[in-house]
Design an enzyme around this catalytic site. Structure first.
Site, PDB file in Angstrom:
ATOM      1  N   ASP A  32      -7.257  59.132  14.871  1.00 39.53           N
ATOM      2  CA  ASP A  32      -6.494  58.950  16.070  1.00 39.53           C
ATOM      3  C   ASP A  32      -7.130  59.654  17.120  1.00 39.53           C
ATOM      4  O   ASP A  32      -7.788  60.830  16.798  1.00 39.53           O
ATOM      5  CB  ASP A  32      -4.987  59.412  15.739  1.00 39.53           C
ATOM      6  CG  ASP A  32      -4.116  58.900  16.834  1.00 39.53           C
ATOM      7  OD1 ASP A  32      -3.268  58.087  16.566  1.00 39.53           O
ATOM      8  OD2 ASP A  32      -4.281  59.233  17.890  1.00 39.53           O
ATOM      9  N   ILE A  33      -7.111  59.034  18.333  1.00 36.31           N
ATOM     10  CA  ILE A  33      -7.874  59.395  19.556  1.00 36.31           C
ATOM     11  C   ILE A  33      -6.942  60.763  20.102  1.00 36.31           C
ATOM     12  O   ILE A  33      -7.573  61.719  20.759  1.00 36.31           O
ATOM     13  CB  ILE A  33      -8.065  58.436  20.748  1.00 36.31           C
ATOM     14  CG1 ILE A  33      -9.391  58.948  21.469  1.00 36.31           C
ATOM     15  CG2 ILE A  33      -6.871  58.234  21.356  1.00 36.31           C
ATOM     16  CD1 ILE A  33      -9.603  57.504  22.490  1.00 36.31           C
ATOM     17  N   ASN A  88       5.763  53.067  13.414  1.00 35.65           N
ATOM     18  CA  ASN A  88       6.922  52.822  14.479  1.00 35.65           C
ATOM     19  C   ASN A  88       6.739  51.178  14.980  1.00 35.65           C
ATOM     20  O   ASN A  88       5.641  50.561  14.839  1.00 35.65           O
ATOM     21  CB  ASN A  88       6.469  53.684  15.671  1.00 35.65           C
ATOM     22  CG  ASN A  88       6.258  55.065  15.539  1.00 35.65           C
ATOM     23  OD1 ASN A  88       6.868  55.731  14.707  1.00 35.65           O
ATOM     24  ND2 ASN A  88       5.219  55.771  16.165  1.00 35.65           N
ATOM     25  N   GLN A  95       6.690  53.223  19.373  1.00 35.83           N
ATOM     26  CA  GLN A  95       5.554  52.427  19.464  1.00 35.83           C
ATOM     27  C   GLN A  95       5.068  52.521  20.701  1.00 35.83           C
ATOM     28  O   GLN A  95       5.730  52.040  21.781  1.00 35.83           O
ATOM     29  CB  GLN A  95       5.878  51.097  18.569  1.00 35.83           C
ATOM     30  CG  GLN A  95       4.632  50.202  18.392  1.00 35.83           C
ATOM     31  CD  GLN A  95       4.842  48.851  17.662  1.00 35.83           C
ATOM     32  OE1 GLN A  95       6.063  48.612  17.496  1.00 35.83           O
ATOM     33  NE2 GLN A  95       3.810  48.324  17.411  1.00 35.83           N
ATOM     34  N   HIS A 101       0.460  49.299  13.058  1.00 33.75           N
ATOM     35  CA  HIS A 101      -0.474  50.412  12.289  1.00 33.75           C
ATOM     36  C   HIS A 101       0.398  51.353  11.648  1.00 33.75           C
ATOM     37  O   HIS A 101       1.547  51.377  11.952  1.00 33.75           O
ATOM     38  CB  HIS A 101      -1.199  51.106  13.474  1.00 33.75           C
ATOM     39  CG  HIS A 101      -0.552  51.651  14.703  1.00 33.75           C
ATOM     40  ND1 HIS A 101       0.023  50.878  15.589  1.00 33.75           N
ATOM     41  CD2 HIS A 101       0.005  52.705  14.912  1.00 33.75           C
ATOM     42  CE1 HIS A 101       0.617  51.292  16.497  1.00 33.75           C
ATOM     43  NE2 HIS A 101       0.757  52.654  16.002  1.00 33.75           N
ATOM     44  N   HIS A 103       0.405  55.313  10.531  1.00 30.06           N
ATOM     45  CA  HIS A 103       0.019  56.596  10.891  1.00 30.06           C
ATOM     46  C   HIS A 103      -0.145  57.420   9.378  1.00 30.06           C
ATOM     47  O   HIS A 103       0.746  57.311   8.746  1.00 30.06           O
ATOM     48  CB  HIS A 103       0.896  57.339  11.679  1.00 30.06           C
ATOM     49  CG  HIS A 103       1.038  56.831  12.918  1.00 30.06           C
ATOM     50  ND1 HIS A 103       0.198  57.247  14.060  1.00 30.06           N
ATOM     51  CD2 HIS A 103       1.875  55.941  13.679  1.00 30.06           C
ATOM     52  CE1 HIS A 103       0.462  56.726  15.232  1.00 30.06           C
ATOM     53  NE2 HIS A 103       1.700  55.888  15.018  1.00 30.06           N
TER      54      HIS A 103
END
Ligand code: AMP
Ligand code: ZN
Length: 136
Positions: A32-33, A88, A95, A101, A103
């Site tokens: 994750d960024i 989410n 979301q 996606h 997590h």
């Protein structure tokens, strides 16, 4: 299969750079960024579906297996104390990217990551259970 305007589709196609930790025919998993903790990753199906409601069963059935594979590798690599696996659906649920996606978030004792909720007293769980069951 892909949506030209979707950031995760672009990542899957390699049009936007990412740090991949896993890839197979159906999924890729990237770091994750803006991670909640060190090693936070997101698992992306290689099929554009906004959320869990629209993700085809063939992907859904495999998601947890891939997530567990990543969680196992995180435990081995990061010396974390736990892992949250969550996702989410909808803005109200947090979301922000509308390509399904999951997590995968390594947890460290005292990391202070803001994941959780303040428990409330249920209003009428008996009636609620009955109503939800009717729509199963
Ligand atoms: P959600 O809020 O559940 O929709 O999660 C979206 C996640 O995608 C957030 O944790 C973002 O930090 C992450 N994210 C957004 N853009 C990127 C990107 N380009 N590369 C990696 N992660 C991203
Ligand atoms: Zn997409």
């Amino acid at each position: 299969m892909y949506d030209d305007n979707c950031i995760f589709c672009k990542i899957i196609k390699g049009e936007i750079p990412s740090n991949k930790i896993y890839e197979d025919d159906d999924f890729c998993v990237i770091l994750d960024i803006a991670p909640a903790t060190k090693g936070h990753a997101v698992l992306l199906p290689k099929h554009h579906a906004a959320d869990v409601y629209s993700l085809p069963d063939e992907y859904l059935e495999k998601v947890l297996k891939v997530a567990r594979k990543c969680a196992d590798a995180m435990v081995k690599t990061l010396d974390c104390d736990g892992v949250n696996i969550l996702q989410n659906n909808g803005e109200a649920a947090g979301q922000t990217v509308f390509h399904y996606h999951t997590h995968i978030i390594p947890r460290y004792k005292g990391d202070g990551a803001n994941i959780g909720w303040k428990p409330m007293t249920p209003d009428d769980n008996e009636g609620l259970a009955k109503k939800i069951k009717e729509n199963m």
